[in-house]
Design a protein around this motif. Structure first.
Motif, PDB file in Angstrom:
ATOM      1  N   TYR A 251       0.850  -1.189   0.000  1.00 37.83           N
ATOM      2  CA  TYR A 251       0.000   0.000   0.000  1.00 37.83           C
ATOM      3  C   TYR A 251       0.889   1.244   0.000  1.00 37.83           C
ATOM      4  CZ  TYR A 251      -2.942  -3.610   2.182  1.00 37.83           C
ATOM      5  OH  TYR A 251      -3.609  -4.778   2.485  1.00 37.83           O
ATOM      6  N   PRO A 252       0.466   2.319  -0.664  1.00 36.81           N
ATOM      7  CA  PRO A 252       1.254   3.565  -0.637  1.00 36.81           C
ATOM      8  C   PRO A 252       1.300   4.155   0.768  1.00 36.81           C
ATOM      9  CG  PRO A 252      -0.337   3.588  -2.437  1.00 36.81           C
ATOM     10  CD  PRO A 252      -0.691   2.427  -1.568  1.00 36.81           C
ATOM     11  N   LYS A 253       2.453   4.689   1.132  1.00 39.58           N
ATOM     12  CA  LYS A 253       2.579   5.346   2.435  1.00 39.58           C
ATOM     13  C   LYS A 253       2.030   6.770   2.415  1.00 39.58           C
ATOM     14  CE  LYS A 253       6.404   2.913   4.653  1.00 39.58           C
ATOM     15  NZ  LYS A 253       7.731   3.031   5.302  1.00 39.58           N
ATOM     16  N   ARG A 254       2.063   7.404   1.222  1.00 41.17           N
ATOM     17  CA  ARG A 254       1.620   8.793   1.117  1.00 41.17           C
ATOM     18  C   ARG A 254       0.668   8.948  -0.060  1.00 41.17           C
ATOM     19  NH1 ARG A 254       6.748   8.428   2.495  1.00 41.17           N
ATOM     20  NH2 ARG A 254       7.348   8.183   0.307  1.00 41.17           N
ATOM     21  N   LYS A 255      -0.138   9.974   0.012  1.00 38.66           N
ATOM     22  CA  LYS A 255      -1.141  10.203  -1.024  1.00 38.66           C
ATOM     23  C   LYS A 255      -0.541  10.946  -2.214  1.00 38.66           C
ATOM     24  CE  LYS A 255      -5.143  10.350   2.089  1.00 38.66           C
ATOM     25  NZ  LYS A 255      -6.297  11.161   2.545  1.00 38.66           N
ATOM     26  N   ALA A 256      -1.220  10.784  -3.359  1.00 38.13           N
ATOM     27  CA  ALA A 256      -0.972  11.559  -4.582  1.00 38.13           C
ATOM     28  C   ALA A 256       0.437  11.365  -5.141  1.00 38.13           C
ATOM     29  CB  ALA A 256      -1.248  13.037  -4.349  1.00 38.13           C
ATOM     30  N   GLU A 257       1.129  10.320  -4.729  1.00 33.92           N
ATOM     31  CA  GLU A 257       2.438  10.046  -5.306  1.00 33.92           C
ATOM     32  C   GLU A 257       2.312   8.964  -6.375  1.00 33.92           C
ATOM     33  OE1 GLU A 257       5.599   9.350  -2.633  1.00 33.92           O
ATOM     34  OE2 GLU A 257       5.373  11.258  -1.582  1.00 33.92           O
ATOM     35  N   PRO A 258       3.244   8.896  -7.308  1.00 38.53           N
ATOM     36  CA  PRO A 258       3.180   7.904  -8.382  1.00 38.53           C
ATOM     37  C   PRO A 258       3.512   6.509  -7.868  1.00 38.53           C
ATOM     38  CG  PRO A 258       5.185   9.215  -8.581  1.00 38.53           C
ATOM     39  CD  PRO A 258       4.389   9.825  -7.477  1.00 38.53           C
ATOM     40  N   LEU A 259       2.496   5.845  -7.298  1.00 38.70           N
ATOM     41  CA  LEU A 259       2.680   4.547  -6.654  1.00 38.70           C
ATOM     42  C   LEU A 259       1.573   3.592  -7.071  1.00 38.70           C
ATOM     43  CD1 LEU A 259       3.490   5.869  -3.051  1.00 38.70           C
ATOM     44  CD2 LEU A 259       5.144   5.039  -4.736  1.00 38.70           C
ATOM     45  N   PHE A 260       1.734   2.333  -6.684  1.00 34.35           N
ATOM     46  CA  PHE A 260       0.758   1.299  -6.991  1.00 34.35           C
ATOM     47  C   PHE A 260       0.130   0.775  -5.703  1.00 34.35           C
ATOM     48  CE2 PHE A 260       3.961   0.945 -10.388  1.00 34.35           C
ATOM     49  CZ  PHE A 260       3.157   1.032 -11.520  1.00 34.35           C
ATOM     50  N   ILE A 261      -0.933   0.028  -5.884  1.00 35.95           N
ATOM     51  CA  ILE A 261      -1.518  -0.761  -4.806  1.00 35.95           C
ATOM     52  C   ILE A 261      -1.785  -2.152  -5.366  1.00 35.95           C
ATOM     53  CG2 ILE A 261      -3.897  -0.026  -5.336  1.00 35.95           C
ATOM     54  CD1 ILE A 261      -4.440  -0.161  -2.308  1.00 35.95           C
ATOM     55  N   GLY A 262      -1.551  -3.188  -4.555  1.00 34.75           N
ATOM     56  CA  GLY A 262      -1.751  -4.532  -5.074  1.00 34.75           C
ATOM     57  C   GLY A 262      -1.082  -5.572  -4.204  1.00 34.75           C
ATOM     58  N   HIS A 263      -0.639  -6.658  -4.816  1.00 41.39           N
ATOM     59  CA  HIS A 263       0.021  -7.722  -4.056  1.00 41.39           C
ATOM     60  C   HIS A 263       0.929  -8.511  -4.996  1.00 41.39           C
ATOM     61  CE1 HIS A 263      -3.407  -9.968  -5.819  1.00 41.39           C
ATOM     62  NE2 HIS A 263      -2.550 -10.980  -5.862  1.00 41.39           N
ATOM     63  N   PHE A 264       1.846  -9.254  -4.394  1.00 36.54           N
ATOM     64  CA  PHE A 264       2.658 -10.201  -5.165  1.00 36.54           C
ATOM     65  C   PHE A 264       2.860 -11.469  -4.345  1.00 36.54           C
ATOM     66  CE2 PHE A 264       5.790  -7.189  -3.283  1.00 36.54           C
ATOM     67  CZ  PHE A 264       6.466  -8.056  -2.434  1.00 36.54           C
ATOM     68  N   TRP A 265       3.116 -12.567  -5.065  1.00 33.57           N
ATOM     69  CA  TRP A 265       3.471 -13.839  -4.459  1.00 33.57           C
ATOM     70  C   TRP A 265       4.971 -14.034  -4.622  1.00 33.57           C
ATOM     71  CZ3 TRP A 265       0.144 -17.189  -1.926  1.00 33.57           C
ATOM     72  CH2 TRP A 265      -1.222 -16.901  -2.028  1.00 33.57           C
ATOM     73  N   MET A 266       5.640 -14.378  -3.524  1.00 32.42           N
ATOM     74  CA  MET A 266       7.091 -14.523  -3.501  1.00 32.42           C
ATOM     75  C   MET A 266       7.461 -15.972  -3.215  1.00 32.42           C
ATOM     76  SD  MET A 266       9.670 -13.106  -0.587  1.00 32.42           S
ATOM     77  CE  MET A 266       9.173 -14.500   0.440  1.00 32.42           C
ATOM     78  N   ASN A 267       8.352 -16.532  -4.020  1.00 30.30           N
ATOM     79  CA  ASN A 267       8.829 -17.882  -3.776  1.00 30.30           C
ATOM     80  C   ASN A 267       9.614 -17.923  -2.475  1.00 30.30           C
ATOM     81  OD1 ASN A 267      11.498 -19.850  -4.576  1.00 30.30           O
ATOM     82  ND2 ASN A 267       9.459 -20.742  -4.647  1.00 30.30           N
ATOM     83  N   ASP A 268       9.386 -18.958  -1.657  1.00 32.34           N
ATOM     84  CA  ASP A 268       9.965 -18.975  -0.311  1.00 32.34           C
ATOM     85  C   ASP A 268      11.445 -19.325  -0.292  1.00 32.34           C
ATOM     86  OD1 ASP A 268       9.747 -21.673  -0.946  1.00 32.34           O
ATOM     87  OD2 ASP A 268       9.414 -22.253   1.146  1.00 32.34           O
ATOM     88  N   THR A 269      11.989 -19.881  -1.391  1.00 33.61           N
ATOM     89  CA  THR A 269      13.379 -20.316  -1.400  1.00 33.61           C
ATOM     90  C   THR A 269      14.283 -19.361  -2.168  1.00 33.61           C
ATOM     91  OG1 THR A 269      12.661 -22.618  -1.269  1.00 33.61           O
ATOM     92  CG2 THR A 269      14.929 -22.217  -1.993  1.00 33.61           C
ATOM     93  N   THR A 270      13.841 -18.962  -3.352  1.00 33.09           N
ATOM     94  CA  THR A 270      14.668 -18.096  -4.198  1.00 33.09           C
ATOM     95  C   THR A 270      14.322 -16.624  -4.031  1.00 33.09           C
ATOM     96  OG1 THR A 270      13.144 -18.202  -6.065  1.00 33.09           O
ATOM     97  CG2 THR A 270      14.818 -19.930  -5.908  1.00 33.09           C
ATOM     98  N   TYR A 271      13.192 -16.359  -3.350  1.00 36.53           N
ATOM     99  CA  TYR A 271      12.718 -14.983  -3.135  1.00 36.53           C
ATOM    100  C   TYR A 271      12.451 -14.263  -4.454  1.00 36.53           C
ATOM    101  CZ  TYR A 271      14.641 -16.357   1.318  1.00 36.53           C
ATOM    102  OH  TYR A 271      14.932 -17.070   2.453  1.00 36.53           O
ATOM    103  N   ALA A 272      12.082 -15.047  -5.464  1.00 37.72           N
ATOM    104  CA  ALA A 272      11.694 -14.479  -6.752  1.00 37.72           C
ATOM    105  C   ALA A 272      10.200 -14.178  -6.746  1.00 37.72           C
ATOM    106  CB  ALA A 272      12.025 -15.454  -7.881  1.00 37.72           C
ATOM    107  N   ILE A 273       9.796 -13.204  -7.551  1.00 35.45           N
ATOM    108  CA  ILE A 273       8.381 -12.894  -7.707  1.00 35.45           C
ATOM    109  C   ILE A 273       7.756 -13.991  -8.568  1.00 35.45           C
ATOM    110  CG2 ILE A 273       6.700 -11.243  -8.577  1.00 35.45           C
ATOM    111  CD1 ILE A 273       8.251 -10.279  -6.147  1.00 35.45           C
ATOM    112  N   ARG A 274       6.687 -14.592  -8.049  1.00 32.35           N
ATOM    113  CA  ARG A 274       5.971 -15.652  -8.786  1.00 32.35           C
ATOM    114  C   ARG A 274       4.780 -15.072  -9.541  1.00 32.35           C
ATOM    115  NH1 ARG A 274       4.085 -19.042 -11.421  1.00 32.35           N
ATOM    116  NH2 ARG A 274       3.940 -21.299 -11.084  1.00 32.35           N
ATOM    117  N   LYS A 275       4.046 -14.181  -8.895  1.00 32.55           N
ATOM    118  CA  LYS A 275       2.930 -13.470  -9.502  1.00 32.55           C
ATOM    119  C   LYS A 275       2.880 -12.060  -8.930  1.00 32.55           C
ATOM    120  CE  LYS A 275      -0.287 -17.356 -10.226  1.00 32.55           C
ATOM    121  NZ  LYS A 275      -1.679 -17.833  -9.953  1.00 32.55           N
ATOM    122  N   ILE A 276       2.367 -11.126  -9.702  1.00 35.29           N
ATOM    123  CA  ILE A 276       2.203  -9.762  -9.205  1.00 35.29           C
ATOM    124  C   ILE A 276       1.000  -9.122  -9.880  1.00 35.29           C
ATOM    125  CG2 ILE A 276       3.807  -8.781 -10.908  1.00 35.29           C
ATOM    126  CD1 ILE A 276       4.629  -6.783  -8.646  1.00 35.29           C
TER     127      ILE A 276
END
Length: 791
Positions: A251-276
């Motif tokens: 979640y964005p910490k501040r308003k009106a800044e160029p940021l996203f909201i959402g989620h990602f899935w992280m692999n537990d071993t390689t710490y790679a992004i699996r889905k975003i």
């Protein structure tokens, strides 16, 4: 081995500290493994022995023997377990950052894959009356069966394109090449809509610190500065495919800044992004975009190599709330990966990065059934069949026509286009009220040749002005265009080509000084363009101009024999010009004749050489002219973007001032990016010069920190412009200078600061002139306005 007896220890667990990467020693005590995911130390565990840590050199082959010592009779100490002080997502995110370079595909020496891409533009925000037309009865499902799990609104498809290609990348030296094997289009692609939707075609890499969206840098959820911009929360864990993953929301910490909201899935071993999944926050300082969302899925296609396998992008573009808008949607899938098997140098030879097969648009329906990575849905198949019917709907045709007219300035009526509409009426001191009627043939007349012409009349000078010609597209691959034009009209020498035309009604309304130094021009012009490949453009111009002053001044020349002043009626010039422009990796949206650049992230170079041809059709002068320039823009992290342009030119020969470099002034209150806004027209002239234009658009970096200003979405901008030049005595003496015309003994400089995006289209600048403050009839400072439609 045992630290006391040096006995080899079997089945000892060895892993990297703060990691799940590890192994076990075999029955003789030996262990071995390799990984990208190393930390700075190894830890060994075995029952009856003290836990042992040893240092590791990262990114290096090494042999590490581990000595372990028995616990003995020591009492096992008390263990106290407490909940963490911060969300565990923070610790996980830090591990993502630690292995970003490892999991980013850009680490690879080379890679290649097959790409299937489908892009669709749709009209949305359609009324119930519109939806209930009889013509839509066969496809009424489009309006009624929208997926309720998404934020999408009912839509009407206008344009669908599919392509199948092979993409190749090499890291060192860096090169990439894409071969389009198949491509098909259904529906009518509106060039103007495509221009706005240009970022639909970008490839998003979430491992980069910033994601560029319509010219704005948004902080990636996986950015190095993510902890300064986002809050992260661990929300779930699950088995995805054959890997265990954790779901982290951001979640964005501040308003009106160029940021996203959402989620990602992280692999537990390689710490790679699996889905975003990411959505631009609703209060971000970006115009006309109601929704910008993307989804990506990654798979480990080879040991410790993660690649994007599917990519979905949705843009909801709308100029006016609750009015018809446009969806842009892109679905892309990737397969058949080949990793670290680079092609030979000859494969990447040449500067053309996109190669289209000759038969790319001739593929059969059966080919597409097997070439698509995923089949069309029944709805999409019906859309293909109904596309021609949809495009005949009056409202759809009107929507397309209005967008095209606003962008091009022409109104299409059958085989003719009237315009530009903003030149129909204007006024100036010499002509008085000026009325103009003109146009050109449309694509309905021909897609290979275009005729154009106009006629204008001034009520004060009571003279007709006119012009006309034609252009023809000889070939599109390579791009070859030829044009011939004639003009008998007035103009202001020294005006910026980037500013308003003299006959633009806005130039009349926003004029700050009278254009009393006008020139009557009779011009014949031949033009030929040849593009060796996209990005390298060559042009040949042959031009003859007869220039004579009108208004309050005359051309005056000193007689060599008597020293008396002569008043030549006109100056005639014939010249041949060769122009070359190189823009590496530049993308275009093309029509039948014109095209619009979507820009490039690389510098753009151009140069021209002109040869004056004396006695050709009574031309008066021999001369040479050389002009070269470079321009470039680049993002500056979260502080907007910076742009510069440097130009240099030199004239060789003896020439009068109307043919030399009359530096681009501005006699309107309209801010011109490529002119000096407080310099008068006909104020400075040079036969050699260097100019510098610097711009920085802060994109609201400062104003977004003020709650009362944040909602206005105003953005800061600053510019600095300078030009230095000189003129030789022979050119100074060729024709008597008007009293207002000067040479540049010291650089002319000005700067400005301003606010843009006022009401989404207005920009106001305060401009300060820094030099030549003693010249008569000048403005030392002033306010300027500009109309800009920008995201």
């Amino acid at each position: 081995m045992d630290g006391n007896t040096k006995e080899l220890l079997p089945y000892v667990t060895i892993r990297f500290v703060d990691s799940k990467i590890g192994t076990t020693s075999n029955d003789t005590g030996y262990y071995s493994f390799d990984t990208y995911y190393a930390t700075d130390s190894l830890e060994a565990n075995s029952f009856g022995y003290k836990r042992t840590r040893v240092k590791v050199k990262k990114d290096a082959d090494q042999t590490i023997d581990i000595l372990m010592f028995p616990i003995g009779n020591d009492t096992i100490p008390e263990v106290v377990i407490r909940p963490p002080d911060v969300d565990p997502a923070i610790a996980m995110f830090k591990k993502i950052l630690r292995y970003k370079e490892v999991n980013n595909k850009e680490k690879l020496r080379s890679y290649q894959y097959e790409v299937y891409s489908k892009v669709e533009f749709d009209v949305n925000n359609i009324s119930d009356e519109f939806k209930n037309r009889k013509v839509f009865k066969p496809i009424k499902f489009i309006f009624e069966n929208v997926d309720s799990t998404t934020s999408e609104k009912p839509y009407l498809p206008l344009f669908i394109t599919e392509s199948v290609s092979d993409y190749y990348f090499r890291k060192n030296p860096q090169a990439h090449r894409e071969y389009i094997n198949a491509s098909q289009v259904s529906g009518f692609e509106n060039k103007s809509v495509s221009q706005f939707m240009g970022d639909m075609y970008q490839n998003i890499n979430v491992y980069e610190n910033y994601v560029n969206i319509f010219g704005r840098n948004f902080v990636s959820p996986v950015s190095d500065r993510g902890l300064f911009s986002y809050d992260y929360r661990l929300s779930d864990s699950a088995l995805i495919g054959n890997t265990w993953c954790y779901k982290i929301k951001f979640y964005p910490k501040r308003k009106a800044e160029p940021l996203f909201i959402g989620h990602f899935w992280m692999n537990d071993t390689t710490y790679a992004i699996r889905k975003i999944e990411c959505d631009v926050v609703g209060d971000a300082n970006i115009n006309f975009i109601k929704t910008f969302a993307f989804k990506q899925e990654f798979e480990q296609v080879k040991k410790e190599v993660w690649m994007v396998t599917s990519d979905y992008l949705l843009v909801d573009f709308n100029v006016f709330d609750k009015q018809m808008g446009c969806y842009g949607r892109k679905s892309t899938t990737y397969k058949n990966f080949v990793i670290n098997e680079p092609r030979e140098d000859a494969f990447y030879a040449g500067a053309q990065n996109i190669v289209v097969a000759d038969d790319a648009t001739d593929k059969t329906k059966e080919y597409w059934e097997t070439a698509r990575h995923f089949p069309l849905t029944p709805q999409e198949r019906l859309i293909y069949d109904m596309m021609d019917t949809i495009l005949k709907v009056p409202e759809v045709r009107t929507f397309n026509s209005v967008v095209s007219m606003l962008a091009s300035g022409y109104k299409v009526i059958g085989k003719f286009e009237f315009g530009p509409y903003f030149t129909t009426y204007s006024f100036n001191p010499y002509e008085g009220p000026r009325f103009r009627l003109g146009g050109r043939t449309s694509n309905a007349f021909s897609k290979r040749i275009e005729f154009n012409g106009y006629c204008a009349y001034g009520t004060r000078d009571e003279q007709f002005k006119y012009g006309g010609g034609f252009r023809t597209m000889l070939t599109k691959k390579p791009r070859q265009q030829l044009a011939i034009n004639y003009k008998h009209d007035v103009e202001m020498l020294g005006m910026s080509a980037n500013g308003f035309r003299q006959d633009n009604i806005l130039a009349s309304v926003f004029r700050r000084t009278l254009p009393n130094k006008m020139t009557f021009i009779d011009e014949y012009k031949f033009y030929y363009e040849y593009e060796y490949f996209q990005g390298l453009n060559n042009q040949l111009h042959l031009r003859h101009r007869t220039i004579r002053p009108v208004g309050v001044y005359h051309y005056e020349k000193l007689s060599d024999a008597t020293g008396d002043t002569l008043n030549p009626v006109s100056v005639q010039v014939a010249e041949a010009t060769y122009y070359i422009r190189f823009a590496y990796d530049e993308k275009y949206v093309s029509g039948e004749f014109d095209r619009t650049s979507m820009g490039t992230t690389y510098p753009v170079f151009d140069a021209q050489y002109s040869l004056g041809l004396k006695d050709v059709f009574s031309s008066d002068y021999n001369y040479h002219k050389v002009v070269t320039s470079v321009q470039h823009w680049f993002n500056v992290g979260g502080m907007g973007y910076f742009k510069y342009r440097v130009e240099a030119g030199k004239y060789f020969g003896t020439l009068p001032y109307p043919v030399l470099e009359l530096h681009r002034g501005n006699n309107t209150y309209y801010f011109d990016n490529y002119a000096f806004n407080l310099m008068n027209l006909y104020e400075f002239v040079s036969d050699q010069y260097v100019s510098v234009f610097l711009y920085h658009h802060f994109q609201g970096f400062f104003l977004n920190h003020f709650p009362l200003l944040r909602k206005l979405k105003w953005r800061e901008v600053a510019t600095f412009k300078a030009v230095w030049g000189s003129i030789s005595d022979k050119n100074r003496n060729e024709m008597v200078f008007p009293s207002t015309l000067h040479s540049l003994n010291v650089p002319y400089m000005e700067f400005s600061v301003g606010i843009e995006n006022i009401f989404k289209f207005l920009r106001f600048d305060f401009v300060q002139r820094l030099t030549y403050l003693n010249h008569p009839d000048i403005a030392k400072w002033g306010f300027r306005v500009r109309f800009d439609i920008d995201f």
